[in-house]
Design a protein around this motif. Structure first.
Motif, short mmCIF file in Angstrom:
data_model
loop_
_atom_site.label_atom_id
_atom_site.label_comp_id
_atom_site.label_asym_id
_atom_site.label_seq_id
_atom_site.Cartn_x
_atom_site.Cartn_y
_atom_site.Cartn_z
N THR A 250 0.81 -1.22 0.00
CA THR A 250 0.00 0.00 0.00
C THR A 250 0.84 1.27 0.00
O THR A 250 0.30 2.36 -0.19
N HIS A 268 -3.84 -3.83 -3.89
CA HIS A 268 -4.38 -2.63 -3.25
C HIS A 268 -3.83 -1.41 -3.97
O HIS A 268 -2.81 -1.46 -4.65
N SER A 269 -4.50 -0.28 -3.74
CA SER A 269 -3.98 0.99 -4.23
C SER A 269 -2.82 1.47 -3.36
O SER A 269 -2.75 1.17 -2.17
N ASP A 271 -1.60 4.34 -1.27
CA ASP A 271 -2.40 5.38 -0.62
C ASP A 271 -1.59 6.39 0.17
O ASP A 271 -2.16 7.22 0.89
N PRO A 292 -7.85 -2.01 -6.95
CA PRO A 292 -7.76 -0.84 -6.06
C PRO A 292 -8.32 -1.02 -4.65
O PRO A 292 -7.88 -0.35 -3.73
N LEU A 294 -11.04 0.01 -2.84
CA LEU A 294 -11.20 1.36 -2.31
C LEU A 294 -12.01 1.44 -1.02
O LEU A 294 -11.87 2.39 -0.25
N THR A 357 -6.02 9.31 2.60
CA THR A 357 -5.65 8.07 1.89
C THR A 357 -6.71 7.69 0.85
O THR A 357 -6.37 7.22 -0.23
N SER A 361 -5.84 7.35 -3.06
CA SER A 361 -6.14 6.10 -3.76
C SER A 361 -6.96 6.35 -5.02
O SER A 361 -6.70 5.75 -6.08
#
Length: 580
Positions: A250, A268-269, A271, A292, A294, A357, A361
């Motif tokens: 992340t 995951h994005s 962030d 992503p 989110l 975050t 993202s």
């Protein structure tokens, strides 16, 4: 001799005519590859494969064929949730390393529930049009259990990793058995390689790394560099065995190091900072897929902060018991723990960090999508507050808020999910030669993403399925659903499980009122004006179509003990008796 030769040829070469055929007629095909709507088509499914697609007036439908009338409907490929976890149920007790509530739900019981409910989760996914799920961090138990569903038409396609290979393992997972732990600790390159080799015996579909930087007391950058040789060793060993590698990363530094060293899939994005052009181009050149996820972080903080809200879709499609458990913090006896988590989740610094975050993202998702990086939709379902299947629409809506078009979101939810494991030639679009995993919608999903929930028919592995038959509400489900909405003060959600002509009694036989509209009047004011309203379920008995709940209801600072008896008829709560 000639006749014998032809007979032998037919026996050796099964042909389309010998297989069951389904004709989806007069439908608008949603072409996610060319991003266009193609009206008035007939799609032919033979066995479990799409064998023909033409204008309806160019295909003759045999008299005895199975016909699905697609008039005014939209046919999409089955959707993919590219990030779920079977070892987590999505409720309050799913992650004891995050919030330790073993005093209320033991690890043994929670693990047993994840296993016993795997079929329920799969049916729930399929009912919501999700024909493929990718478990990005599982256990050996689930690698074994998935075999039970390989050829089942009521289950999506399942792709699974083994336990997460990680340089940081929360201590509480030492209590899990070897087949049930979701983590394998790898503190050296040798242990990382051994972790991959151990999983090979269980035939995982890919490998997952939990690249956690900073848990060792070093800065994120120092920790990432320290653990990089292990990460690199795992990736190389997986690739030697023709397995792709997904990486949880992340932070920009961990994500970039993972991609530079061969990661195939970021789950995951990033962030912590807005991505720069060099990293974006690296992702594109290396053909790395991004999922992503989110909404998962907010699932935790909204649960801990006791500020949960659910749409009508979520209330009706989530596992009602796991959704209900998210509200347990309002009555658990350990008020010190509960209040500590509530204060933390609602603190201005926590809220500001979450807002930051989330913004980063979404900015990064738009940058990557615009640059042509492959984006795949995934929810991280199973984590606290991110419920299996029902959370999918919320994830799509969050992607939309980032600036992605509906076409790109639908592509991310179908074809791009297939690309994760190089399956785009077999699934992910409505095309001849692909597996018949299809969803017939009643409305245009490009006009409104909510229309993805307007499901008429599902074709899974070639079999036509009525989504209403996949998971039928039990009497207990209905009682739980109305309880959930009561605790959320959602009047429409509360009334949904009730019959229009519901009868409400004071036990044993004093009729108080009849009809939903009077019930709406009775409860709307209470929901709006009663502070600290909360109903705790103390016990439940189910006997046939009758559910008897022992309840403790808080009104402000007062408590009332009550018994509610629900009589279910024709799939709705028809009568309620209150005993006080």
């Amino acid at each position: 001799m000639k006749n014998k030769f032809l007979l032998a040829l037919l026996l050796l070469c099964p042909c389309a005519a010998l297989l069951a055929q389904t004709y989806i007629t007069n439908v608008t095909v949603v072409d996610v590859e060319k991003k266009r709507l193609i009206p008035n088509q007939t799609v032919v499914v033979t066995g479990n494969e799409i064998t023909d697609i033409k204008k309806s007036n160019r295909i003759r439908v045999p008299e005895n064929a199975q016909i699905v009338d697609g008039s005014e409907g939209y046919l999409i490929p089955g959707m993919v949730d590219a990030h779920i976890h079977f070892f987590q149920n999505g409720g309050l007790y799913a992650r004891p390393d995050v919030i330790d509530l073993r005093a209320y739900q033991s690890i043994t019981d929670e693990v047993a529930l994840t296993k016993s409910d795997m079929e329920g989760k799969l049916r729930r996914y399929l009912k919501n049009g999700i024909t493929t799920v990718i478990d990005v961090g599982s256990t050996y138990s689930f690698l074994e259990q998935r075999k039970e569903f390989t050829d089942k038409s009521h289950a999506p396609n399942i792709y699974v990793t083994g336990p997460l290979l990680t340089t940081y393992k929360p201590s509480i997972y030492e209590e899990y058995g070897p087949n049930d732990t979701p983590f394998t600790l790898t503190t050296t390159v040798e242990e990382g390689i051994a972790g991959v080799q151990e999983q090979l015996e269980h035939n995982p579909d890919f490998i997952k790394i939990w690249y956690i930087a900073g848990a060792d007391g070093l800065s994120v950058a120092e920790s990432a560099q320290k653990n990089l040789p292990i990460v690199k060793g795992i990736i190389e060993e997986a690739h030697r065995n023709n397995l792709k590698v997904a990486v949880h990363a992340t932070q920009r530094v961990t994500a970039q190091l993972a991609v530079e060293n061969g990661a195939d899939f970021l789950v995951h994005s990033v962030d912590d900072e807005v991505l720069q052009e060099d990293f974006i181009q690296l992702m594109k050149q290396n053909e790395v897929v991004l999922c992503p996820t989110l909404i998962v972080s907010a699932g935790y903080t909204n649960t801990f902060g006791q500020r949960l809200e659910f749409s009508a879709h979520e209330l009706q499609n989530a596992d009602p018991y796991q959704l209900g458990s998210l509200l347990d913090l309002r009555h658990l006896s350990d008020t010190t723990v509960v209040e500590g988590y509530r204060q933390y989740a609602n603190a201005p610094t926590t809220l500001a960090r979450g807002k930051r975050t989330d913004s980063i993202s979404k900015i990064n998702l738009k940058l990557l999508s615009d640059a042509g990086v492959t984006i795949a939709t995934g929810t991280d379902a199973g984590n606290i507050g991110t419920l299996h299947a029902s959370s999918y629409l919320s994830e799509l809506q969050a992607m939309q808020q980032s600036g992605m078009s509906n076409w790109k979101i639908l592509e991310a939810s179908t074809l791009n999910g297939a690309k994760i494991l190089d399956l785009e030639d077999k699934m992910g679009s409505v095309a001849v030669g692909k597996t018949a995993n299809l969803v017939l919608l009643n409305a245009n999903p490009i006009a409104d993403l909510k229309n993805l929930t307007q499901i008429n028919t599902i074709i899974n592995k070639g079999e036509v399925i009525n989504p209403k038959e996949l998971l039928k509400d039990s009497p207990e489900d209905l009682a739980q659903r109305q309880l959930n909405a009561y605790n959320l003060r959602d009047i429409d959600g509360f009334l949904e499980p009730y019959a229009e002509d519901v009868e409400v009694y004071s036990f044993p036989n004093t009729l108080l009122y009849t009809g939903k509209e009077i019930m709406r009047q009775q409860y709307s004011g209470m929901f709006a004006n009663t502070p600290n309203l909360h109903c705790e379920l103390k016990g439940r008995i189910v006997q046939g179509n009758v559910v008897i709940d022992q309840e403790r209801v808080r009104f402000g600072s007062s408590f009332v003990e009550a018994i509610a008896i629900y009589h279910i008829e024709d799939g709705k709560i028809k009568k309620v008796y209150f005993v006080q």
